[in-house]
Scaffold this motif. Structure first.
Motif, PDB file in Angstrom:
ATOM      1  N   SER A 138     -67.955  31.716  18.627  1.00 17.37           N
ATOM      2  CA  SER A 138     -66.566  31.697  19.086  1.00 17.37           C
ATOM      3  C   SER A 138     -65.559  31.627  17.928  1.00 17.37           C
ATOM      4  O   SER A 138     -64.376  31.381  18.162  1.00 17.37           O
ATOM      5  CB  SER A 138     -66.345  30.510  20.018  1.00 17.37           C
ATOM      6  N   VAL A 139     -66.030  31.812  16.695  1.00 18.77           N
ATOM      7  CA  VAL A 139     -65.133  31.673  15.549  1.00 18.77           C
ATOM      8  C   VAL A 139     -64.048  32.755  15.515  1.00 18.77           C
ATOM      9  O   VAL A 139     -63.040  32.618  14.807  1.00 18.77           O
ATOM     10  CB  VAL A 139     -65.932  31.701  14.232  1.00 18.77           C
ATOM     11  N   PRO A 169     -64.561  30.969  24.794  1.00 15.44           N
ATOM     12  CA  PRO A 169     -65.969  30.594  24.652  1.00 15.44           C
ATOM     13  C   PRO A 169     -66.186  29.171  24.138  1.00 15.44           C
ATOM     14  O   PRO A 169     -67.230  28.576  24.397  1.00 15.44           O
ATOM     15  CB  PRO A 169     -66.515  31.631  23.661  1.00 15.44           C
ATOM     16  N   ALA A 170     -65.198  28.607  23.433  1.00 14.14           N
ATOM     17  CA  ALA A 170     -65.347  27.234  22.959  1.00 14.14           C
ATOM     18  C   ALA A 170     -65.419  26.262  24.139  1.00 14.14           C
ATOM     19  O   ALA A 170     -66.218  25.313  24.141  1.00 14.14           O
ATOM     20  CB  ALA A 170     -64.183  26.868  22.032  1.00 14.14           C
ATOM     21  N   PHE A 171     -64.613  26.478  25.146  1.00 12.86           N
ATOM     22  CA  PHE A 171     -64.631  25.625  26.347  1.00 12.86           C
ATOM     23  C   PHE A 171     -65.896  25.877  27.160  1.00 12.86           C
ATOM     24  O   PHE A 171     -66.526  24.950  27.659  1.00 12.86           O
ATOM     25  CB  PHE A 171     -63.388  25.907  27.201  1.00 12.86           C
ATOM     26  N   LYS A 172     -66.238  27.145  27.285  1.00 12.50           N
ATOM     27  CA  LYS A 172     -67.421  27.509  28.065  1.00 12.50           C
ATOM     28  C   LYS A 172     -68.685  26.924  27.450  1.00 12.50           C
ATOM     29  O   LYS A 172     -69.625  26.545  28.169  1.00 12.50           O
ATOM     30  CB  LYS A 172     -67.534  29.032  28.150  1.00 12.50           C
ATOM     31  N   ALA A 173     -68.726  26.826  26.125  1.00 12.11           N
ATOM     32  CA  ALA A 173     -69.900  26.281  25.445  1.00 12.11           C
ATOM     33  C   ALA A 173     -70.169  24.844  25.886  1.00 12.11           C
ATOM     34  O   ALA A 173     -71.316  24.478  26.181  1.00 12.11           O
ATOM     35  CB  ALA A 173     -69.701  26.339  23.933  1.00 12.11           C
ATOM     36  N   PHE A 174     -69.138  24.037  25.956  1.00  9.68           N
ATOM     37  CA  PHE A 174     -69.313  22.647  26.383  1.00  9.68           C
ATOM     38  C   PHE A 174     -69.824  22.572  27.818  1.00  9.68           C
ATOM     39  O   PHE A 174     -70.736  21.798  28.126  1.00  9.68           O
ATOM     40  CB  PHE A 174     -67.986  21.883  26.270  1.00  9.68           C
ATOM     41  N   TYR A 175     -69.225  23.371  28.661  1.00  6.85           N
ATOM     42  CA  TYR A 175     -69.614  23.325  30.072  1.00  6.85           C
ATOM     43  C   TYR A 175     -71.087  23.687  30.249  1.00  6.85           C
ATOM     44  O   TYR A 175     -71.840  22.985  30.936  1.00  6.85           O
ATOM     45  CB  TYR A 175     -68.732  24.269  30.889  1.00  6.85           C
ATOM     46  N   GLU A 176     -71.530  24.758  29.629  1.00  5.39           N
ATOM     47  CA  GLU A 176     -72.906  25.219  29.808  1.00  5.39           C
ATOM     48  C   GLU A 176     -73.921  24.254  29.196  1.00  5.39           C
ATOM     49  O   GLU A 176     -74.983  24.008  29.775  1.00  5.39           O
ATOM     50  CB  GLU A 176     -73.058  26.609  29.202  1.00  5.39           C
ATOM     51  N   PRO A 235     -77.218  22.806  20.165  1.00  7.18           N
ATOM     52  CA  PRO A 235     -76.807  24.000  20.927  1.00  7.18           C
ATOM     53  C   PRO A 235     -75.299  24.227  20.905  1.00  7.18           C
ATOM     54  O   PRO A 235     -74.850  25.380  20.882  1.00  7.18           O
ATOM     55  CB  PRO A 235     -77.305  23.695  22.340  1.00  7.18           C
ATOM     56  N   LEU A 236     -74.511  23.133  20.899  1.00  3.84           N
ATOM     57  CA  LEU A 236     -73.061  23.279  20.815  1.00  3.84           C
ATOM     58  C   LEU A 236     -72.662  23.939  19.496  1.00  3.84           C
ATOM     59  O   LEU A 236     -71.818  24.849  19.470  1.00  3.84           O
ATOM     60  CB  LEU A 236     -72.378  21.912  20.938  1.00  3.84           C
ATOM     61  N   GLN A 237     -73.256  23.499  18.418  1.00  8.47           N
ATOM     62  CA  GLN A 237     -72.942  24.092  17.117  1.00  8.47           C
ATOM     63  C   GLN A 237     -73.270  25.580  17.091  1.00  8.47           C
ATOM     64  O   GLN A 237     -72.506  26.399  16.573  1.00  8.47           O
ATOM     65  CB  GLN A 237     -73.715  23.367  16.016  1.00  8.47           C
ATOM     66  N   THR A 238     -74.416  25.907  17.678  1.00 12.78           N
ATOM     67  CA  THR A 238     -74.829  27.325  17.707  1.00 12.78           C
ATOM     68  C   THR A 238     -73.841  28.165  18.501  1.00 12.78           C
ATOM     69  O   THR A 238     -73.445  29.267  18.082  1.00 12.78           O
ATOM     70  CB  THR A 238     -76.235  27.449  18.316  1.00 12.78           C
ATOM     71  N   LYS A 239     -73.414  27.655  19.671  1.00 13.52           N
ATOM     72  CA  LYS A 239     -72.482  28.401  20.507  1.00 13.52           C
ATOM     73  C   LYS A 239     -71.113  28.537  19.841  1.00 13.52           C
ATOM     74  O   LYS A 239     -70.415  29.543  20.037  1.00 13.52           O
ATOM     75  CB  LYS A 239     -72.359  27.738  21.878  1.00 13.52           C
TER      76      LYS A 239
END
Length: 435
Positions: A397-398, A364-371, A389-393
């Motif tokens: 993913s923690v 999900p960390a990679f997916k967050a950047f893409y989206e 939004p990146l911080q929220t996503k």
């Protein structure tokens, strides 16, 4: 008595007349010796008496007077003027330095249009210099690329140009090359022959995202020595868990091999180089080498064109510049524990979401950047519409190994956003001052 008065009055009158006569008569006589009379020059420079001017003559004098004064002034100025100075030869006009463009190539086939456009978007958003994109795609995808890129705001489209090329292979069987690994991936091997007018080029896979200006990786070209003509990052940092060091059945570069998803190339040098090989004693050009090399190793390679590049640079290690893993950061760098030291120190510079991690929930960390980059509105604030939004996503993913190190992912992109914001503020302030 009256007679005496009359006689006295008559004598006084005669005396006054005599005095008046004497005074008037001496006016035309020469001056007494020892005296001098000042003589005023006539207007024309002569001593003649001028006729009484008529009203019409006054107008003629007024019209003529400026011209005469002009002539007098010119005469005086000519007398006082100093000799003209010899002019120094004019300085040669400085040569205009042509605007530098960065060149980026990508190969897209199948369902990779959205992924490719998101990559292009990340490059344009953060970069300083202008970019020319060389997009190699199947013919059916060209209208979709044109539509998506044509929807971008005009002020953003001024920062880049793009051209779409058909998929072509200059040697060997085209269908065989096309199916070598992922659809059309082998096209990157033929870029030096196709882009004859391009000196240097950055190739990236479609699943790459820039988290800092493309200008920064482009600067690695200046660090090439006299023999280096390409740059890639290692496939892995730890040989014990690296794929090539454990499974490869062909030669590969170094101890862990190199990953070709981000490849910086000096095409001019590649075209001129004679490459060492294990097929013939003499050197071969890039184009001469590709097909024979494939024929020799096609039964031993797993990762297609990347394996062929590893074989080439195994025999020609002096031609390769290796840049740190932060410039090609993949799930392998965090899914087995953090093992990219340069990313831990400076943050991820280029994110490479291979293994399809942008489109599933495994990383999900990679997916967050893409989206977030895909959905970023061009008129939005970078911090409000991208960074927050990146911080929220990342909070979601923690529980994953990659999500536990948010500073590695967010450090460089935060710094980049600040720089972009500062450039925009300075540009806006400067335009207001000039206006």
């Amino acid at each position: 008595m009256r007679t005496h008065c009359k006689l006295l009055a008559s004598l006084l009158c005669l005396g006054g007349l005599l005095i008046l006569y004497l005074l008037l008569g001496n006016a035309d006589e020469p001056p007494v010796e020892g005296t001098r009379r000042t003589k005023l020059p006539a207007p024309s420079g002569q001593d003649k008496v001028q006729p009484t001017p008529t009203p019409g003559h006054f107008r003629a004098i007024e019209e003529h007077k400026p011209k005469r004064e002009t002539r007098v002034k010119k005469k005086k100025s000519n007398v006082k003027a100093k000799p003209a100075k010899i002019r120094a030869p004019e300085e040669k006009q400085k040569a205009v330095v042509p605007e530098e463009w960065m060149h980026l190539a990508v190969v897209a086939c199948g369902d990779r249009v959205e992924e490719t456009v998101t990559m292009v978007k990340s490059a344009v958003l953060f970069s300083v210099k202008k970019i020319r994109f060389h997009i190699f795609a199947e013919d059916a995808l060209k209208p979709e690329f044109d539509r998506k890129l044509g929807e971008w705001p005009r002020q953003l489209s001024r920062k880049f140009e793009y051209k779409i090329y058909p998929i072509t292979f200059s040697v060997g069987n085209a269908q065989e090359w096309k199916k070598l690994f992922k659809p059309c991936a082998a096209q990157r091997l033929f870029l030096p022959m196709i882009l004859q007018d391009v000196d240097s080029l950055l190739y990236v896979d479609t699943d790459v995202l820039f988290l800092r200006p493309l200008d920064d990786i482009w600067d690695f070209l200046k660090h090439f020595n006299d023999t280096q003509l390409a740059a890639m990052a290692p496939e892995h940092e730890v040989p014990k868990i690296g794929w090539y060091s454990r499974f490869a059945r062909h030669p590969f570069y170094g101890t862990t091999g190199v990953n070709s998803g981000v490849m910086l190339m000096n095409l001019t040098r590649i075209r001129k180089q004679q490459f060492k090989n294990n097929m013939i004693p003499a050197g071969l050009t890039w184009e001469e080498m590709l097909h024979p090399l494939y024929q020799k190793y096609k039964n031993y390679i797993t990762w297609g064109d990347q394996d062929l590049l590893n074989i080439i640079f195994y025999f020609n290690p002096e031609n390769l510049f290796v840049f740190p893993c932060q410039w090609n950061y993949r799930p392998d760098h965090c899914m087995y524990g953090s093992n990219c030291k340069s990313a831990e120190e400076e943050g991820v510079s280029i994110l490479h979401g291979n293994r399809g991690v942008y489109h599933d929930d495994k990383q999900p960390a990679f997916k967050a950047f893409y989206e977030v980059i895909r959905d970023y509105p061009f008129d939005g604030n970078l911090f409000q519409s991208m960074y927050y939004p990146l911080q929220t996503k990342f909070l979601e993913s923690v529980h994953t190994l990659c999500g536990r190190i948010p500073q590695v992912f967010l450090k460089q992109v935060e710094s980049t956003m600040k720089k972009v914001y500062e450039r925009r503020v300075i540009f806006y302030a400067g335009s207001r001052v000039r206006g």
